[in-house]
Design an enzyme around this catalytic site. Structure first.
Site, mmCIF file in Angstrom:
data_model
loop_
_atom_site.group_PDB
_atom_site.id
_atom_site.type_symbol
_atom_site.label_atom_id
_atom_site.label_comp_id
_atom_site.label_asym_id
_atom_site.label_seq_id
_atom_site.Cartn_x
_atom_site.Cartn_y
_atom_site.Cartn_z
ATOM 1 N N HIS A 233 4.805 0.485 -0.579
ATOM 2 C CA HIS A 233 5.796 -0.328 0.228
ATOM 3 C C HIS A 233 4.700 -1.697 0.966
ATOM 4 O O HIS A 233 3.486 -1.602 0.599
ATOM 5 C CB HIS A 233 6.426 0.468 1.420
ATOM 6 C CG HIS A 233 5.401 1.030 2.353
ATOM 7 N ND1 HIS A 233 4.653 2.103 2.030
ATOM 8 C CD2 HIS A 233 4.955 0.639 3.620
ATOM 9 C CE1 HIS A 233 3.787 2.349 3.073
ATOM 10 N NE2 HIS A 233 4.103 1.310 4.149
ATOM 11 N N HIS B 195 0.927 -1.266 0.180
ATOM 12 C CA HIS B 195 0.001 0.090 0.051
ATOM 13 C C HIS B 195 1.064 1.061 0.015
ATOM 14 O O HIS B 195 2.184 1.295 0.005
ATOM 15 C CB HIS B 195 -0.898 0.069 1.236
ATOM 16 C CG HIS B 195 -0.174 0.358 2.602
ATOM 17 N ND1 HIS B 195 -0.841 1.413 3.373
ATOM 18 C CD2 HIS B 195 0.735 -0.070 3.041
ATOM 19 C CE1 HIS B 195 0.178 1.574 4.460
ATOM 20 N NE2 HIS B 195 1.033 0.688 4.141
ATOM 21 N N GLU C 225 1.091 -3.562 12.080
ATOM 22 C CA GLU C 225 1.690 -3.016 10.685
ATOM 23 C C GLU C 225 3.328 -3.749 10.805
ATOM 24 O O GLU C 225 3.783 -4.074 10.000
ATOM 25 C CB GLU C 225 1.633 -1.562 10.373
ATOM 26 C CG GLU C 225 1.586 -1.473 9.274
ATOM 27 C CD GLU C 225 1.560 0.071 8.968
ATOM 28 O OE1 GLU C 225 0.542 0.536 8.349
ATOM 29 O OE2 GLU C 225 2.408 0.958 9.258
ATOM 30 N N HIS D 231 -1.468 -10.472 -0.267
ATOM 31 C CA HIS D 231 -0.726 -10.492 -1.469
ATOM 32 C C HIS D 231 -1.478 -9.402 -2.760
ATOM 33 O O HIS D 231 -1.567 -9.890 -3.456
ATOM 34 C CB HIS D 231 -0.429 -11.535 -2.294
ATOM 35 C CG HIS D 231 0.613 -12.303 -1.440
ATOM 36 N ND1 HIS D 231 0.365 -13.181 -0.365
ATOM 37 C CD2 HIS D 231 1.922 -12.309 -1.597
ATOM 38 C CE1 HIS D 231 1.507 -13.628 0.036
ATOM 39 N NE2 HIS D 231 2.467 -12.963 -0.619
ATOM 40 N N HIS E 241 4.011 -4.916 3.916
ATOM 41 C CA HIS E 241 4.061 -5.182 5.350
ATOM 42 C C HIS E 241 3.823 -6.716 5.579
ATOM 43 O O HIS E 241 2.905 -7.098 4.534
ATOM 44 C CB HIS E 241 3.328 -4.413 6.458
ATOM 45 C CG HIS E 241 3.600 -2.865 6.386
ATOM 46 N ND1 HIS E 241 4.474 -2.361 7.129
ATOM 47 C CD2 HIS E 241 2.869 -1.785 5.566
ATOM 48 C CE1 HIS E 241 4.438 -0.984 6.837
ATOM 49 N NE2 HIS E 241 3.408 -0.848 6.289
ATOM 50 N N CYS F 214 6.152 6.658 3.797
ATOM 51 C CA CYS F 214 5.107 5.775 3.481
ATOM 52 C C CYS F 214 4.258 6.307 2.254
ATOM 53 O O CYS F 214 3.075 5.705 2.051
ATOM 54 C CB CYS F 214 4.233 5.542 4.650
ATOM 55 S SG CYS F 214 4.976 4.615 5.962
#
Length: 155
Positions: A54, A41, A139, A94, A56, A50
């Protein structure tokens, strides 16, 4: 010192224990289950790393309360997993969250509310007065957002 023994015969229902003995109490209790997913996201209107795409490895933890059924369960953990797999994870794992979630800034704070709402809706037709008490969305291993029932429903 403890006496150790190997159980040589399991109890049998309706023989060693009666069905009406299975329910122990009539109190509201909470069960929790944890799920992980990987997703990418970026944040809109954010100045910092951010703002770029990127990813997580997220961890979501659901706390669900209710009253036990006639065999002493609020909700089977496998039911929680089925809800997760069929109604929630399909939008997350994913995936590029900015595309698959409703229009929002995909912050942990916004996503945890979406998770709460999705699970609460899925529990609407379940017995035992099941309801979501909290959702935590990690996160990173040290950073999470949380939604609690009293903030979401009762306020």
């Amino acid at each position: 010192m403890y006496d150790f023994r190997i159980v040589d015969q399991l109890q049998k229902i309706d023989q060693d224990i009666q069905r009406n003995e299975l329910k122990y109490h009539q109190k509201r209790v909470m069960v929790s289950k944890e799920f992980t997913f990987d997703a990418s996201h970026h944040l809109h209107c954010y100045e910092g790393k951010c703002k770029n795409l990127h990813g997580h490895t997220y961890t979501a933890i659901f706390g669900i309360s209710g009253y036990v059924n006639d065999i002493g369960l609020v909700i089977d953990f496998s039911e929680m997993k089925q809800i997760w797999k069929e109604q929630i994870e399909i939008y997350l794992d994913h995936r590029y969250l900015n595309e698959t979630l409703p229009k929002m800034n995909t912050s942990a704070e916004n996503m945890v509310v979406w998770l709460f709402e999705k699970m609460e809706a899925a529990l609407a037709d379940k017995p035992n007065d099941c309801r979501v008490e909290f959702v935590k969305l990690y996160e990173t291993p040290t950073s999470y957002a949380e939604a609690r029932r009293e903030w979401m429903i009762d306020e």
